[in-house]
Structure formats: C-alpha cells, structure tokens
Scaffold this motif. Structure first.
Motif: not given
Length: 478
Positions: A205-211, A222-225
């Motif tokens: 879920i965290e990976a999909e949210t980041q995507r 997104v990479a910054d946080y």
C-alpha cells in the motif's frame, strides 16, 4: 497501461540513460556505486526480462548494492524509477459497497484476508489489483494543491495488523492444528506466515501510494520525503522505534571495520625507542654519521578508556549506541570503565560486563538506568554536579595511560557547568574528547553549555552512526 520497463524495453539508449539516472539517485542518497558496478548493471539488463519487475529489482540490487542494510533505500528508489506504470490501475473491479454506495470496509477486509492467504500467481495478481483499489478509493483526498494520496489514510481503514488472525485462519483452511487451539490458524506457523503477509500488505500500500503520488506530483518531489535515510545517516535524537532498530544493526559491521582500522593504526604508529648501539654501529659505514636511526622492537600496549555518558531521556539513545560500539571494540583496550549520570555520576561497568549479545546489552542498559545511583536530585541533567562528583569520587581513575570520552549534549538545565572540574579531568587524562549528538549550530543555544565546554575539551558533533564511527576511529588512542 504500459509500465516504464515495458516502454524502455525496446530502446537501448534511453534505457541506459534511465539506468544512469537511477544510479545517480542512489549515489545522492549515500549508496556508493562505482563505475564497475554501473557496467555490471548495464550488462545485467541485457539478460534480464525487463517486464518482470521482481527479476529486474533483484538483478540490479545484486550488482549495485554491497551492504544489505541499504536495501530499504534501494527498494524505495527502485519503485520510483521503475514503477508498475502510470495512472490508475482500477478499471476492472471495484471495492464492495454498502446499499448507500459507501465502501463496505468489513467486507473489503475479509476479501483482503482471503487474498493474502492465497499465494498462487492468480492470487498475487488479484491482491495487486485490490491494493490499487484501496489506494485509489480509500487513500485519495483533495489537498490545497489538488488530488493527493495518503498511505496513512488507506492503512487506517485496512488496519493490516488486525487481519493476522483472519489470514491465519484462511491459510489453515481445513488443516488440523494439532490440538494447539480450538480455532483454525492458531498454530504458530500460520501465525508467523500471516504476520509476514500483513507486513507485505502494508509495504504494498505504501509503494502504490508513492507510485500514484509520483505520477501526480513528480518523482523528485515524492523522493524528497519518501526515500528513507541510510541507517548510518539517521539522526540519533530524532530516530523513531523502527529507525533505532535499523541503527542497531549497523553496530556490529561498523565495529569490525573500526577494529581493523585501530589495529592497523596501532601497528603503524608504535615505534620502539632509538637503539643507540645499533645506530652507532650502522653509522660506521657512513663515516660515523648516523644517517639512519635504528629502533628497538616496539612493545605496543593497549590503552585504557574511561567513558562518562549522559543517560537522561534526551540523549539516552545516543549514549546506548556509542556504548554498544565501544564495547564491541573493548578488546582493543586494556581496560574499559563506564560511568553514567543524569544529575549524579555512578560507575556502571559491571552492568555491561555481564552479557555480550544484543538482547543482554539492552536488558543491562535498562537495569543500569533503573538501579544505578545516577539521579539523586531533580531528575534533570546536571553536568556541573556530575563533573564535580566525578573529580571527588573517581578522579584517580584517570591516568596518562588512557583516554576520557564524555557522551552528552552539554545541556545543563541552567545549572553551574563547573568548568574547573572539567579542566581537572582533562589535565589528568592523556587524551580527552567529548562527543555531542546535537548539531553544532545548536551548541550554546538555550541551556546548552556546549560552547563553554568546547573551550576546555575537544568536542565533536556525532549526530549519526557515520559521524560516530569516524570519531571513534580517528580519536581513540592506539
């Protein structure tokens, strides 16, 4: 929908450029990737199936990272640079709904538990679709800057930790639990597997949210946080529970490297005294001029080390990690004595000599804090009272054969810093250093007496394991 790996598969030059950008991002995060590793990764791409993200991930990880402690950072950066695709992946099915059209959370949780118990290829595919639906329909919200997605919001609805019993029961099915419980899934092997699957769901879920956020806001933002710090760069004073566990795992490999470095320094730095007889005998060949000095065989000894550490709440984590590191190196010293304090100093060496493994060390640290005579006044740090008490009770323990190491932030709670007592200790020891976990810019701010102490003793900033290891390696006597 086509993934980035698919879109790059037939374009060799853009793919190499993408790989180079990915490696530049890893380097920016602190992972060392040399030119040979870059070449190995490029060669690996020639044989890897670019449409198989799992193989691609493992192949690049095998060629680009040498420290498994860096795997978490690698995986996060990989997900941002090689995502499953762009946009929503929710066109096929929908989450279960109630009669009024709202998401039926309980029914959804039952479906998720069943999918997590199914480890077939079809089950994995349907679980990935369910994760995408959860993020899209439960994690989406409107921010002041437009549409956004929240892993916390989605996870609060799913609550993976509470699904462990359901997942275990679904895994057990009709299996006999061997009489270990009346309910299916109570056997330990099912509980362990279910716990692991619930953690995988959280990560998915965290990976999909980041995507989704990377597609909406851009990868760099997104990479910054989203990309975590390397364990060795995590700030001691701001680390959470998970971060502390990551830092703890860096101690043993760091200790091995430092032990080798200290041993090398000891061999190179110790030279015996000048052997006058051999020097004069050798000078006969140069007309009696002693051009080259001969030395006696060195007899290096191991120095003594005295540690005084602040174990008050604000810096207890830093002191614990430093003690772990020093104790992992204790064979490099003839004697290590440890003194702890909050407002009163007490010797606690015996607490740490009882056990060597990680569990024992943590238990001994807790026992020391709760039973040692380290807080007899108001329970707040009082460096001045500690320094005065150490001079009076333990001053004779310092000799010119060893070193003094003080661990703490130097925040006196506006008590008298007793600089005279610190000068006395520095004069007694052969070497004296102070390791401060606060950023240098905060020294002397508020109740900090760090700048005053730094005029008496060499003080070094040690905010993370990298700085701590460098300080230990460079400062400790050989």
């Amino acid at each position: 929908m086509a993934g980035s790996s698919e879109s790059l598969a037939g374009q060799e030059v853009p793919l190499i450029g993408h790989l180079t950008g990915f490696i530049d991002e890893l380097r920016a995060r602190g992972i060392v990737v040399g030119p040979s590793s870059l070449i190995d990764a490029a060669q690996a791409l020639e044989v890897l199936d670019l449409l198989d993200r799992r193989s691609l991930r493992e192949g690049l990880a095998a060629t680009l990272i040498s420290d498994q402690m860096h795997r978490r950072v690698f995986d996060t950066v990989f997900d941002l640079w090689f995502p499953l695709g762009t946009g929503a992946r929710t066109a096929v099915t929908d989450l279960p709904r109630t009669s009024d059209g709202e998401v039926d959370v309980e029914a959804m949780r039952e479906m998720v538990a069943d999918l997590l118990a199914d480890d077939s290829a079809d089950g994995e595919a349907r679980l990935a679709q369910m994760v995408a639906l959860i993020v899209d329909q439960l994690g989406r919200y409107e921010s002041t800057r437009g549409e956004a997605y929240s892993a916390y919001q989605a996870l609060s609805q799913v609550n993976p930790q509470t699904l462990i019993a359901r997942i275990a029961a679904a895994m057990a099915g009709g299996d006999d639990d061997g009489g270990l419980g009346d309910r299916p899934g109570t056997e330990p092997r099912y509980r362990r597997a279910a716990r692991a699957r619930s953690m995988e769901l959280r990560a998915a879920i965290e990976a999909e949210t980041q995507r989704r956020m990377a597609g909406a806001k851009g990868r760099d933002r997104v990479a910054d946080y989203a990309v975590p710090q390397l364990p060795e760069n995590i700030n001691f004073l701001s680390a959470g529970a998970n971060d502390l566990a990551e830092i703890r795992r860096t101690i043993e490999p760091l200790a091995r490297l430092l032990a080798a470095k200290l041993e090398t320094r000891r061999r190179r730095s110790h030279r015996g005294s000048v052997d006058v007889r051999k020097t004069l005998r050798a000078s006969m060949s140069t007309g009696g001029v002693p051009i080259e000095l001969s030395h006696r065989k060195p007899r290096p000894g191991r120095p003594e080390l005295t540690i005084i550490c602040d174990v008050s709440g604000s810096v207890a984590g830093f002191s614990q990690f430093t003690l772990r590191l020093v104790y992992a190196l204790r064979q490099q010293f003839s004697k290590v004595r440890v003194f702890a304090f909050v407002d009163t100093v007490d010797e606690v060496t015996d607490f740490f000599d009882r056990g060597n493994d990680d569990e024992d060390f943590g238990a001994n640290m807790h026992r020391m804090i709760t039973t040692a005579r380290i807080s007899t006044r108001d329970g707040h740090s009082d460096y001045g009272n500690m320094l005065k008490g150490f001079v009076d009770e333990y001053g004779d323990s310092l000799t010119h054969r060893g070193a003094l190491l003080i661990l703490g932030d130097g925040r006196t709670n506006y008590h008298d810093p007793r600089l005279d007592a610190l000068r006395d200790l520095v004069d007694r020891a052969r070497h004296a250093y102070w390791l401060n976990p606060e950023a240098r810019r905060n020294w002397g701010v508020g109740d900090s007496a760090a700048t005053e102490y730094a005029e008496v003793i060499e003080m070094f900033e040690c905010r993370n394991a990298t700085q701590l290891g460098r300080a230990i390696a460079d400062l400790l006597p050989v």
